[in-house]
Scaffold this motif. Structure first.
Motif, mmCIF file in Angstrom:
data_model
loop_
_atom_site.group_PDB
_atom_site.id
_atom_site.type_symbol
_atom_site.label_atom_id
_atom_site.label_comp_id
_atom_site.label_asym_id
_atom_site.label_seq_id
_atom_site.Cartn_x
_atom_site.Cartn_y
_atom_site.Cartn_z
ATOM 1 N N LYS A 197 0.834 -1.199 0.000
ATOM 2 C CA LYS A 197 0.000 0.000 0.000
ATOM 3 C C LYS A 197 0.869 1.249 0.000
ATOM 4 O O LYS A 197 2.020 1.226 0.441
ATOM 5 C CB LYS A 197 -0.965 0.009 1.185
ATOM 6 C CG LYS A 197 -0.329 0.200 2.555
ATOM 7 C CD LYS A 197 -1.403 0.246 3.641
ATOM 8 C CE LYS A 197 -0.767 0.471 5.014
ATOM 9 N NZ LYS A 197 -1.794 0.554 6.085
ATOM 10 N N GLU A 198 0.312 2.317 -0.535
ATOM 11 C CA GLU A 198 0.981 3.616 -0.583
ATOM 12 C C GLU A 198 -0.047 4.691 -0.255
ATOM 13 O O GLU A 198 -1.242 4.511 -0.480
ATOM 14 C CB GLU A 198 1.549 3.880 -1.986
ATOM 15 C CG GLU A 198 2.719 2.995 -2.370
ATOM 16 C CD GLU A 198 4.036 3.459 -1.774
ATOM 17 O OE1 GLU A 198 4.051 4.533 -1.124
ATOM 18 O OE2 GLU A 198 5.052 2.756 -1.956
ATOM 19 N N ILE B 278 -1.491 5.895 -8.520
ATOM 20 C CA ILE B 278 -2.740 6.606 -8.777
ATOM 21 C C ILE B 278 -3.795 5.542 -9.062
ATOM 22 O O ILE B 278 -3.459 4.447 -9.539
ATOM 23 C CB ILE B 278 -2.587 7.589 -9.967
ATOM 24 C CG1 ILE B 278 -3.880 8.377 -10.186
ATOM 25 C CG2 ILE B 278 -2.114 6.877 -11.225
ATOM 26 C CD1 ILE B 278 -3.747 9.501 -11.202
ATOM 27 N N GLY B 279 -5.046 5.830 -8.753
ATOM 28 C CA GLY B 279 -6.091 4.833 -8.940
ATOM 29 C C GLY B 279 -6.140 4.285 -10.355
ATOM 30 O O GLY B 279 -6.183 5.054 -11.314
ATOM 31 N N PHE B 280 -6.099 2.954 -10.493
ATOM 32 C CA PHE B 280 -6.122 2.224 -11.762
ATOM 33 C C PHE B 280 -4.836 2.420 -12.566
ATOM 34 O O PHE B 280 -4.776 2.099 -13.744
ATOM 35 C CB PHE B 280 -7.356 2.583 -12.599
ATOM 36 C CG PHE B 280 -8.644 2.282 -11.892
ATOM 37 C CD1 PHE B 280 -9.141 0.986 -11.841
ATOM 38 C CD2 PHE B 280 -9.365 3.295 -11.251
ATOM 39 C CE1 PHE B 280 -10.315 0.701 -11.165
ATOM 40 C CE2 PHE B 280 -10.545 3.019 -10.574
ATOM 41 C CZ PHE B 280 -11.023 1.717 -10.530
ATOM 42 N N PHE C 243 -3.711 3.644 -1.504
ATOM 43 C CA PHE C 243 -3.899 2.812 -2.678
ATOM 44 C C PHE C 243 -3.249 1.467 -2.383
ATOM 45 O O PHE C 243 -2.198 1.403 -1.736
ATOM 46 C CB PHE C 243 -3.232 3.416 -3.919
ATOM 47 C CG PHE C 243 -3.908 4.642 -4.458
ATOM 48 C CD1 PHE C 243 -5.287 4.689 -4.607
ATOM 49 C CD2 PHE C 243 -3.169 5.754 -4.833
ATOM 50 C CE1 PHE C 243 -5.910 5.816 -5.111
ATOM 51 C CE2 PHE C 243 -3.783 6.889 -5.345
ATOM 52 C CZ PHE C 243 -5.158 6.920 -5.478
ATOM 53 N N TYR C 244 -3.884 0.403 -2.865
ATOM 54 C CA TYR C 244 -3.364 -0.946 -2.680
ATOM 55 C C TYR C 244 -2.994 -1.534 -4.038
ATOM 56 O O TYR C 244 -3.719 -1.357 -5.016
ATOM 57 C CB TYR C 244 -4.406 -1.827 -1.992
ATOM 58 C CG TYR C 244 -4.686 -1.422 -0.568
ATOM 59 C CD1 TYR C 244 -4.045 -2.043 0.499
ATOM 60 C CD2 TYR C 244 -5.579 -0.390 -0.279
ATOM 61 C CE1 TYR C 244 -4.295 -1.661 1.810
ATOM 62 C CE2 TYR C 244 -5.828 0.011 1.025
ATOM 63 C CZ TYR C 244 -5.185 -0.633 2.067
ATOM 64 O OH TYR C 244 -5.431 -0.245 3.358
ATOM 65 N N LEU C 245 -1.858 -2.227 -4.086
ATOM 66 C CA LEU C 245 -1.415 -2.841 -5.336
ATOM 67 C C LEU C 245 -2.130 -4.182 -5.494
ATOM 68 O O LEU C 245 -1.771 -5.181 -4.869
ATOM 69 C CB LEU C 245 0.096 -3.033 -5.334
ATOM 70 C CG LEU C 245 0.720 -3.438 -6.671
ATOM 71 C CD1 LEU C 245 0.450 -2.373 -7.739
ATOM 72 C CD2 LEU C 245 2.219 -3.666 -6.515
ATOM 73 N N TYR C 246 -3.162 -4.165 -6.331
ATOM 74 C CA TYR C 246 -4.036 -5.326 -6.506
ATOM 75 C C TYR C 246 -3.994 -5.745 -7.971
ATOM 76 O O TYR C 246 -4.287 -4.952 -8.857
ATOM 77 C CB TYR C 246 -5.464 -4.947 -6.099
ATOM 78 C CG TYR C 246 -6.487 -6.043 -6.241
ATOM 79 C CD1 TYR C 246 -6.399 -7.205 -5.481
ATOM 80 C CD2 TYR C 246 -7.556 -5.919 -7.138
ATOM 81 C CE1 TYR C 246 -7.344 -8.212 -5.600
ATOM 82 C CE2 TYR C 246 -8.507 -6.918 -7.256
ATOM 83 C CZ TYR C 246 -8.385 -8.059 -6.486
ATOM 84 O OH TYR C 246 -9.325 -9.059 -6.611
ATOM 85 N N PRO D 278 -7.907 1.992 -4.857
ATOM 86 C CA PRO D 278 -8.400 2.337 -3.518
ATOM 87 C C PRO D 278 -9.112 1.131 -2.914
ATOM 88 O O PRO D 278 -9.715 0.321 -3.637
ATOM 89 C CB PRO D 278 -9.393 3.473 -3.787
ATOM 90 C CG PRO D 278 -9.058 3.979 -5.148
ATOM 91 C CD PRO D 278 -8.526 2.809 -5.909
ATOM 92 N N SER D 279 -9.058 1.004 -1.613
ATOM 93 C CA SER D 279 -9.669 -0.148 -0.953
ATOM 94 C C SER D 279 -11.160 -0.247 -1.260
ATOM 95 O O SER D 279 -11.716 -1.354 -1.372
ATOM 96 C CB SER D 279 -9.465 -0.061 0.564
ATOM 97 O OG SER D 279 -10.075 1.116 1.084
ATOM 98 N N THR D 280 -11.813 0.899 -1.454
ATOM 99 C CA THR D 280 -13.254 0.907 -1.704
ATOM 100 C C THR D 280 -13.623 0.319 -3.057
ATOM 101 O O THR D 280 -14.784 -0.004 -3.300
ATOM 102 C CB THR D 280 -13.796 2.348 -1.628
ATOM 103 O OG1 THR D 280 -12.995 3.193 -2.473
ATOM 104 C CG2 THR D 280 -13.739 2.876 -0.204
#
Length: 326
Positions: A21-22, A194-196, A30-33, A39-41
């Protein structure tokens, strides 16, 4: 015995604990998924989209990295595929609904529980169904990749994209989070946090697929769409196997769609001036300037050099390039 909701919450919490996470922008972290920052949401929505969404061959997917012209392309695509049902006159849904309501994001549809209700809603949508997504190509549901559904991807020069992201996320952030200074935001953007993102990975995934499967993925640049909207509206219609007839062209149908979906037109509609959409984001925040080259009003020489070098490194050898000078 634990409830389904309780079990799912437990699994999600354990998943988050296992992910890098960062510090985020609009989100706290933000989580590296699946190799992209999320974002966790949004992780639950992405996961449910992958597990439960069943694509139809007639589906259309408007894909993009955030703040790349998504709202505009959604409006254009919806108008193109539904032009037999709605004229560009007073009864058009775009006059009373925000483009994100008419073309919902799949990862946001599946964000909450009640999966069966979501599936029932999707099955009752009229065809062709048009959806949006910010999810990178490798993380799309298998049903999307294995079906004959069409994907239209739009990207934007990272200089303008960054500025649009920075201003947008500072507007929608929680009051409990501090605003992100532009230099700090660029540092994270260049690192892909950044998200996505990373931005480059998101773009290149669809870019490579558009080369490998040109009948499956149409790759557009915001700048080119803005420069010759008439040409690309025709191109999108051809790609979606619903080309404009000579009669439609002579009747000015293409121009009517362009006018209906213009930024100024949508920005000034009452439906887009108030209220929220998606994750309770105010509709008005989706309509800013839409200009090409506005980044020069925000960048210092050092910032310009940093992003230019990052782009050169990340896009090298791909065949995908952008103009970086004003």
């Amino acid at each position: 015995m634990a409830s389904t909701e309780g079990l799912q919450a437990f699994e999600e919490e354990n998943l988050l604990l296992s992910l890098p996470k960062e510090r985020g922008w609009a989100a706290r972290y933000f989580y590296l998924y699946q190799d992209f920052w999320c974002p966790s949401t949004h992780i639950q929505g992405v996961n449910n989209f992958q597990k439960h969404f069943q694509a139809k061959h007639s589906d259309v997917l408007v894909a993009s990295f955030p703040k790349s012209g998504t709202t505009w392309l959604k409006a254009l695509t919806f108008s193109i595929v539904n032009r037999q049902h709605f004229s560009s006159s007073e009864n058009h849904p775009l006059l009373t609904s925000n483009p994100h309501e008419l073309v919902p994001f799949l990862e946001f549809i599946f964000h909450a529980d009640n999966i069966q209700d979501k599936l029932s809603y999707l099955s009752n949508m009229s065809e062709p169904r048009v959806f949006g997504t910010h999810v990178p190509f490798p993380s799309l549901s298998n049903s999307v990749k294995d079906s004959n559904c069409k994907i239209i991807y739009i990207c934007r020069n990272p200089f303008d994209n960054f500025v649009s992201c920075w201003t947008f996320f500072n507007k929608i952030k929680s009051n409990s989070l501090p605003g992100v200074k532009i230099e700090e935001a660029l540092e994270k953007y260049c690192k892909g946090i950044i998200g996505f993102g990373p931005t480059w990975d998101n773009m290149l995934g669809y870019w490579k697929e558009s080369i490998a499967s040109p009948n499956k993925v149409l790759f557009l640049k915001y700048e080119e769409l803005k420069e010759d909207t008439h040409f690309y509206v025709k191109r999108v219609a051809e790609f979606l196997d619903c080309p404009f007839t000579e009669e439609e062209e002579s009747n000015g149908d293409i121009e009517n769609i362009i006018k209906l979906c213009s930024l100024e037109r949508m920005k000034n509609l009452e439906v887009n001036k108030s209220g929220t959409v998606d994750r309770n984001i105010e509709k008005k925040y989706y309509f800013r300037k839409g200009e090409v080259g506005d980044w020069v009003n925000y960048f210092s020489p050092a910032m310009t050099e940093k992003l230019s070098k990052t782009m050169e490194e990340k896009l090298s050898g791909s065949g995908l390039s952008f103009k970086t000078c004003s």
